[in-house]
Write a protein that holds these residues in place. Structure first.
Motif: not given
Length: 151
Positions: A41-44, A50-54, A75-78, A81-84
């Motif tokens: 969770l620290m990494k997440v 950095k991505a401006g979500y939190v 949700v799509g934008a998230l 961002h999270t999938e490579d």
């Protein structure tokens, strides 16, 4: 197609924070609520910050909250961002790639997949099912002394 654990954890964290409004939440609290590794969770959360979500507040009563309203986080934008990688098959490595008809069909399916996800925000997900908001709130340990009330 299967989303990575990283995307799963990212979505869970953001839903957790969305349900709590402006209240600061600790990594330990979220890790305990979901039974997820504190280190993961620290990494997440670092990446989501950095991505401006939190956004984060340091100190003894610090923690994390959404950086913008849940109604503005698609949700799509998230997931973009999270999938490579969203390649469903290895088309470049296939002997049929030059004339194959599967690739355009899969591309069309991926566009449709994201068109649906782009139509939903975190707020939509929380409100979609009766009782879901209460369910997420029930995952939390006792309030850590925050002045903000939960409803």
């Amino acid at each position: 197609m299967r989303l990575t654990r990283y995307s799963d954890f990212s979505l869970r964290v953001l839903l957790y924070l969305a349900a709590r409004g402006d209240r600061l939440c600790s990594i330990s609290e979220m890790a305990s609520a979901y039974g997820i590794s504190h280190n993961h969770l620290m990494k997440v959360l670092h990446d989501l910050g950095k991505a401006g979500y939190v956004s984060a507040a340091r100190g003894r009563m610090g923690g994390f909250r959404l950086a913008r309203p849940a109604s503005e986080i698609q949700v799509g934008a998230l997931l973009r961002h999270t999938e490579d990688d969203f390649d469903l098959v290895d088309c470049p490595g296939c002997a049929l790639s030059a004339g194959c008809g599967v690739s355009p069909v899969l591309d069309e399916a991926m566009v449709a997949f994201f068109a649906v996800l782009d139509g939903y925000t975190l707020a939509d997900i929380i409100e979609r099912r009766h009782g879901f908001h209460r369910l997420i709130l029930s995952l939390a340990p006792a309030d850590r002394g925050s002045a903000a009330g939960l409803s």
